[in-house]
Each structure stands twice: as structure tokens, then as C-alpha cells.
Design a protein around this motif. Structure first.
Motif, PDB file in Angstrom:
ATOM      1  N   THR A 337       0.828  -1.212   0.000  1.00 33.02           N
ATOM      2  CA  THR A 337       0.000   0.000   0.000  1.00 33.02           C
ATOM      3  C   THR A 337       0.860   1.260   0.000  1.00 33.02           C
ATOM      4  O   THR A 337       2.010   1.239   0.458  1.00 33.02           O
ATOM      5  CB  THR A 337      -0.947   0.050   1.219  1.00 33.02           C
ATOM      6  OG1 THR A 337      -1.702   1.281   1.174  1.00 33.02           O
ATOM      7  CG2 THR A 337      -0.188   0.016   2.536  1.00 33.02           C
ATOM      8  N   ALA A 338       0.270   2.338  -0.490  1.00 26.76           N
ATOM      9  CA  ALA A 338       0.935   3.638  -0.429  1.00 26.76           C
ATOM     10  C   ALA A 338       0.683   4.292   0.931  1.00 26.76           C
ATOM     11  O   ALA A 338       1.260   5.320   1.255  1.00 26.76           O
ATOM     12  CB  ALA A 338       0.409   4.535  -1.542  1.00 26.76           C
ATOM     13  N   GLY A 339      -0.215   3.689   1.737  1.00 25.14           N
ATOM     14  CA  GLY A 339      -0.565   4.243   3.055  1.00 25.14           C
ATOM     15  C   GLY A 339       0.618   4.225   4.007  1.00 25.14           C
ATOM     16  O   GLY A 339       1.570   3.465   3.830  1.00 25.14           O
ATOM     17  N   GLU A 340       0.553   5.081   5.026  1.00 28.91           N
ATOM     18  CA  GLU A 340       1.638   5.168   6.010  1.00 28.91           C
ATOM     19  C   GLU A 340       1.640   3.926   6.905  1.00 28.91           C
ATOM     20  O   GLU A 340       0.576   3.442   7.288  1.00 28.91           O
ATOM     21  CB  GLU A 340       1.432   6.388   6.928  1.00 28.91           C
ATOM     22  CG  GLU A 340       1.201   7.702   6.226  1.00 28.91           C
ATOM     23  CD  GLU A 340       2.355   8.071   5.316  1.00 28.91           C
ATOM     24  OE1 GLU A 340       3.492   7.669   5.630  1.00 28.91           O
ATOM     25  OE2 GLU A 340       2.107   8.718   4.282  1.00 28.91           O
ATOM     26  N   GLY A 343      -0.613   4.150   9.928  1.00 28.39           N
ATOM     27  CA  GLY A 343      -2.017   4.025   9.535  1.00 28.39           C
ATOM     28  C   GLY A 343      -2.382   2.564   9.294  1.00 28.39           C
ATOM     29  O   GLY A 343      -3.453   2.102   9.682  1.00 28.39           O
ATOM     30  N   LEU A 377      -6.600   0.531   1.907  1.00 20.83           N
ATOM     31  CA  LEU A 377      -5.814   1.602   2.533  1.00 20.83           C
ATOM     32  C   LEU A 377      -5.300   2.599   1.479  1.00 20.83           C
ATOM     33  O   LEU A 377      -5.142   3.785   1.772  1.00 20.83           O
ATOM     34  CB  LEU A 377      -4.666   0.998   3.350  1.00 20.83           C
ATOM     35  CG  LEU A 377      -5.159   0.121   4.530  1.00 20.83           C
ATOM     36  CD1 LEU A 377      -4.002  -0.599   5.205  1.00 20.83           C
ATOM     37  CD2 LEU A 377      -5.921   0.944   5.567  1.00 20.83           C
ATOM     38  N   ASP A 378      -5.086   2.114   0.262  1.00 20.23           N
ATOM     39  CA  ASP A 378      -4.703   3.022  -0.826  1.00 20.23           C
ATOM     40  C   ASP A 378      -5.788   4.074  -1.073  1.00 20.23           C
ATOM     41  O   ASP A 378      -5.500   5.221  -1.389  1.00 20.23           O
ATOM     42  CB  ASP A 378      -4.509   2.228  -2.132  1.00 20.23           C
ATOM     43  CG  ASP A 378      -3.147   1.561  -2.181  1.00 20.23           C
ATOM     44  OD1 ASP A 378      -2.276   1.923  -1.365  1.00 20.23           O
ATOM     45  OD2 ASP A 378      -2.958   0.665  -3.036  1.00 20.23           O
ATOM     46  N   LYS A 381      -5.567   6.728   1.468  1.00 20.52           N
ATOM     47  CA  LYS A 381      -4.381   7.534   1.194  1.00 20.52           C
ATOM     48  C   LYS A 381      -4.636   8.536   0.058  1.00 20.52           C
ATOM     49  O   LYS A 381      -4.281   9.701   0.162  1.00 20.52           O
ATOM     50  CB  LYS A 381      -3.211   6.595   0.849  1.00 20.52           C
ATOM     51  CG  LYS A 381      -1.956   7.277   0.364  1.00 20.52           C
ATOM     52  CD  LYS A 381      -1.217   7.963   1.503  1.00 20.52           C
ATOM     53  CE  LYS A 381       0.021   8.669   0.972  1.00 20.52           C
ATOM     54  NZ  LYS A 381       0.652   9.520   1.996  1.00 20.52           N
ATOM     55  N   ASP A 382      -5.274   8.085  -1.030  1.00 25.40           N
ATOM     56  CA  ASP A 382      -5.496   9.012  -2.147  1.00 25.40           C
ATOM     57  C   ASP A 382      -6.815   9.789  -1.995  1.00 25.40           C
ATOM     58  O   ASP A 382      -7.300  10.395  -2.951  1.00 25.40           O
ATOM     59  CB  ASP A 382      -5.398   8.290  -3.494  1.00 25.40           C
ATOM     60  CG  ASP A 382      -6.523   7.287  -3.721  1.00 25.40           C
ATOM     61  OD1 ASP A 382      -7.543   7.331  -3.002  1.00 25.40           O
ATOM     62  OD2 ASP A 382      -6.393   6.447  -4.627  1.00 25.40           O
ATOM     63  N   GLN A 383      -7.388   9.699  -0.803  1.00 24.42           N
ATOM     64  CA  GLN A 383      -8.573  10.496  -0.439  1.00 24.42           C
ATOM     65  C   GLN A 383      -9.825  10.171  -1.234  1.00 24.42           C
ATOM     66  O   GLN A 383     -10.752  10.969  -1.306  1.00 24.42           O
ATOM     67  CB  GLN A 383      -8.252  11.993  -0.582  1.00 24.42           C
ATOM     68  CG  GLN A 383      -7.047  12.391   0.244  1.00 24.42           C
ATOM     69  CD  GLN A 383      -7.140  13.828   0.706  1.00 24.42           C
ATOM     70  OE1 GLN A 383      -7.897  14.630   0.192  1.00 24.42           O
ATOM     71  NE2 GLN A 383      -6.367  14.172   1.725  1.00 24.42           N
TER      72      GLN A 383
END
Ligand code: ADP
Ligand code: MG
Length: 477
Positions: A337-340, A343, A377-378, A381-383
Motif C-alpha cells: 500500500t501507499a498508506g503510512e 495508519g 488503505l490506498d 491515502k489518495d482520499q
């Protein structure tokens, strides 16, 4: 008077071998009574025990994992006592020369710091059989399937100072044996159980008080409850002018109390002596070093790595490294995922583990894979969706409604980030609430929460909360 508790644990962990410690009979759980007991387990005259090499390897691995010394020479001894589930009249154990000595591990204490707990020894022994009373009228049944099952008994130093520390220590041992693959740690099946030795002393006193031993605690919750009951009981005895008697007690989970089982006077004299049927176990340094190479990354190392590499909170790292499978799952999600990472940790420890626990599932049985969770979760992250909507999407994923993207599309959950759309809704809300607007302008600024709530209601929770706040403040000022 302020009292301090002193606790030492003796943990029995069943080793994950195919066959028994001294015979070829199967150790598989749940077979018909007495179908997995051979002549050696039954203690027939003339039969001889033969040591299962795998238990030596497993015990030595444990020793290395807890920074202990693996004895170059250890000896099996006979522990003599009479009981119907012990046909030989003795249990084969290790006494003066155990296979593992002088180890240690670290737990997270109440103040958040690491605390060292000494491991006195770990020795190999065989389990006894089991008496059954159910459905047999006035008779008792003996099931010898468990007789001869290999156990590693792990004895701690009296270093534990609260029921919580005892549980933390037991959990750490549980993690370690499972990471090593030397035990399944299944507590319902009795593969992991403990005896807790408990004594009290006035805070500040050096000498230990008289201890009682709480036998056969087979869940983390019972260990905590039994010790806490025993602490209160011993304090009452002492403060009423009495003395704690050294004895073995049993914990009754239904009544949440401990009861005496046998006192020191009734304790057996086991007449230990070296078992003449078995050779001493000799292990050379090369064997130990080769074994060291095979050790997996252990819970503490993994925990430190998670904190250092991912920057996640220590309490999350504790939870995420409790089992190897969970740690692997977490790392798979983070990689995908690109998420932190923090998170991801929040979601895995919160919603994901919550769902597993509620459904009573192990991580291997999760209906949501690491890749699928990363997909969700991506979108946070990208809202595309807010954290709140993510919970709704996750529930739908859990019940098999598809991937995060599919569910977001099907249910129209995409977050509204179009500022002209948000402005239009904000205008509508302001128009509909002239009273609140006047109050807000008169200085009642906490009404902002009310307006945000109204906008969210209008949009089914889909408006981007940050943007809503910003637009509202701007329009109301
Ligand atoms: P035993 O052989 O009778 O079981 P050990 O001396 O081997 O006794 O100790 C068994 C366990 O009891 C160990 O875990 C040890 O740390 C713990 N222990 C010993 N003395 C005390 C005490 N006074 N209070 C609490 N625990 C104790
Ligand atoms: Mg004991």
C-alpha cells in the motif's frame, strides 16, 4: 502496610513432534482413548524407551532463543510417584542436569520500559495420561494417549512482580515457542499451560515470603485472575495475623477462587534418580552452532525492527509481533500500500484484528487478504474515501462483497472532494440554519461541529472532512 507480590512460573509446553518422546506412538490430538499408546507408554516390563531426536533439537532451539546455555550433557531422571494415569509408577524427566539453563527474556513492564526476566532452566519430560469421569457412572476411565507426549518445562526466576507481568512473560514464551515452530501453543488442547508460584512480602523486604503453587492454569485470563485472587487471599491471611501455608492450590474458574489441593507435608518425595534405561544426552558445540543458523527472526528483534523501520508505536509493535503470521501479514500490507505504516498498524490492530476476534478466526482464515486490505488503505491515502467510510467498505469486504474499489463504486461511497459541490451543500446548510449561524457569529464557535455534522448528513458521510471545515469557516466568517 504495603505488600509486594513475588511470582515465578513453571510453563509446560508440548513439543510439536509427530511421535512421542520415548516411543513411536502418534501424538496427534483427539483420537479415540487408548488408540495411541504403545507398550512403552503403557510401561510394560521389558520394553525400553528410545529418545526422539527431534525433542533435543527443539529444546536446544529454545535455549538459543532465550540466550541460555545448552548443556553439553544432560541426564534423564525418574520422578517416582503413584497415580492411575502413570502406569510405570514414575515419570521420566530431567532433574539435576537439565538440557537448558540460565536464560532470559524481556517483557514490557507497566511503566513502558523493558524488564528482564530470568529463566532458571528448561527441561525435557514426558506427559502423563488423563483420568476421565464423564459418562462412566461410578467408574473412572484412563486415557493413555497423552502418556509419553514430549513436554518442555520452562522455569522462571521469581522475577515477576504482578499478575500482568506474569501474563506478559507467559505471552512472550508463547510467542517464542510458536515462532520457533517447536509447539503449536494450543491452550484449549493443553499444549501450553502453567503453574504459578505466588508469595507476598512487605515492600522493601529482601527475603521472600512463603509461596503457594497454583496448578495447571490453561489460559492467560485464568493466570491473571488466579494470581490476583491469590494476592488478596494471602494479604488477608497475613493481615489477620495468620501465616501463609506452603501448599499446592487449584484455581476454580467458575467461582474465581483458589482452593488447597495438597500441603507441603503431603507432598511427594519423588526419589529422583538417573534413569538407567536412557543414555545421557550429549550435544556438541558444532551441533548448537549449526542450529543457531536456523533460528528465525524472534519476536523482540522483529519488534525493534518494526519500531525502527516503520516508525510505529511500541504498543502496536508488541501486538503485531506476537505471532509470526500477524507480523508477516502486516509487512505484506505495508509493502503493497501507499498508506503510512502507522495508519496500516492502526487498521490492522483495530478493525482487522477486531473482525478476526469477533469471528473467532485465525489470521490464515481471514476472508480479507493482505493485498485486498492494501487496496482499501490506498483509497484512504489518495482520499477517495475517508477513514470513517473505510470501516464500512472493510465490513463489506469482510462479508465477501468484492474488492475495495468494487464496493466503493457499487455503493457510491466515493468521497466528495469537488469544492464547488461541497460549497453548494455548505450554502444549503447555512441557509437552513439561520439561528445557529447567528449564534456562531456571536461567538459560539464550537457550533462548527454542528455544521460539519449537517454537511456530513447531507452527503451520507462522503464529503472530505478537511475541505468541509475549511469551506464552512470561510463562509461563516
Ligand atoms: P519446586 O521444585 O518445588 O517446584 P523451585 O525452587 O524449582 O521449586 O521453584 C519453582 C518455581 O517457584 C520457580 O519458578 C521459582 O521462581 C518460583 N519460586 C521459588 N520461590 C518463590 C517464592 N518465594 N515466591 C514466588 N515464587 C517462587
Ligand atoms: Mg514445582
Amino acid at each position: 502496610m504495603s505488600w509486594e507480590v513475588v511470582i515465578g512460573l513453571e510453563i509446560h509446553t508440548q513439543l510439536a513432534t509427530q511421535s512421542k518422546i520415548f516411543s513411536g506412538a502418534s501424538t496427534a490430538y483427539g483420537a479415540e482413548p487408548n488408540t495411541q499408546a504403545c507398550l512403552v507408554d503403557l510401561g510394560y516390563p521389558g520394553v525400553l524407551p528410545v529418545l526422539n531426536e527431534d525433542v533435543v533439537r527443539m529444546a536446544a532451539m529454545f535455549g538459543l532463543a532465550v540466550n541460555a546455555s545448552v548443556a553439553p550433557r544432560s541426564v534423564f531422571a525418574r520422578k517416582n510417584y503413584f497415580y492411575p494415569d502413570l502406569p510405570k509408577g514414575y515419570q521420566i524427566s530431567q532433574y539435576e542436569l537439565p538440557i537448558v539453563e540460565h536464560g532470559e527474556l524481556f517483557i514490557t513492564a507497566a511503566d513502558g520500559n523493558e524488564k528482564r526476566i530470568g529463566i532458571t532452566r528448561a527441561h525435557l519430560e514426558e506427559d502423563a495420561g488423563k483420568s476421565t469421569h464423564e459418562g462412566l457412572g461410578s467408574f473412572s476411565g484412563i486415557d493413555l494417549n497423552r502418556a509419553g507426549t514430549p513436554l518442555l518445562e520452562i522455569v522462571s526466576e521469581p522475577d515477576l512482580r504482578s499478575a500482568k507481568e506474569a501474563v506478559a512473560y507467559m505471552r512472550k514464551i508463547h510467542s517464542i515457542v510458536r515462532y520457533l515452530g517447536i509447539s503449536d501453543g494450543n491452550m484449549q488442547e493443553g499444549s501450553f499451560r502453567c503453574d504459578a508460584n505466588v508469595s507476598m512480602r512487605p515492600r522493601g523486604q529482601q527475603e521472600f515470603g512463603t509461596r503457594t503453587e497454583l496448578k495447571n492454569l490453561n489460559s492467560f485470563r485464568f493466570v491473571e485472575k488466579a494470581i490476583n485472587f491469590e494476592i488478596e487471599r494471602q494479604i488477608d491471611v497475613i493481615e489477620d495475623g495468620g501465616e501463609v501455608v506452603q501448599e499446592t492450590r487449584l484455581y476454580d474458574a467458575n467461582k474465581d477462587e483458589t482452593r488447597p489441593m495438597r500441603s507441603k507435608e503431603e507432598a511427594n518425595d519423588y526419589r529422583y534418580f538417573p534413569d538407567p534405561d536412557l543414555l545421557p544426552v550429549e550435544i556438541d558445540a558444532a551441533y548448537v552452532e549449526a542450529l543457531r543458523e536456523t533460528l528465525p527472526e524472534l519476536p523482540d528483534a522483529k519488534r525493534h525492527r518494526f519500531i525502527d523501520d516503520y516508525g510505529i508505536r511500541a504498543d502496536d509493535a508488541d501486538i503485531l509481533t506476537a505471532s509470526r503470521a500477524l507480523g508477516d501479514f502486516y509487512e505484506e500490507v505495508v509493502a503493497a500500500t501507499a498508506g503510512e505504516p502507522q495508519g496500516v498498524a492502526n487498521f490492522v490492530v483495530g478493525d482487522f484484528m477486531g473482525a478476526l476476534n469477533k469471528a473467532g478466526l485465525g489470521i490464515e482464515e481471514s476472508p480479507v487478504s493482505a493485498a485486498a486490505l492494501a487496496g482499501l488503505l490506498d483509497r484512504i491515502k489518495d482520499q477517495t474515501i475517508s477513514g470513517k467510510i473505510a470501516k464500512e467498505v472493510f465490513e463489506a469486504m469482510w462479508s465477501g462483497e468484492g474488492s475495495a474499489d468494487e464496493i466503493i463504486a457499487a455503493k457510491g461511497l466515493k468521497q466528495i472532494t469537488d469544492s464547488s459541490a461541497i460549497e453548494a451543500i455548505v450554502d444549503k446548510v447555512i441557509e437552513a440554519n439561520p439561528g445557529q449561524v447567528a449564534e456562531y457569529k456571536a461567538g459560539k464557535e464550537k457550533l462548527i461541529g454542528y455544521f460539519v455534522g449537517q454537511v456530513m448528513k447531507e452527503t451520507g458521510g462522503k464529503a472530505n472532512p478537511g475541505q468541509v471545515n475549511q469551506v464552512l469557516k470561510q463562509k461563516l466568517s
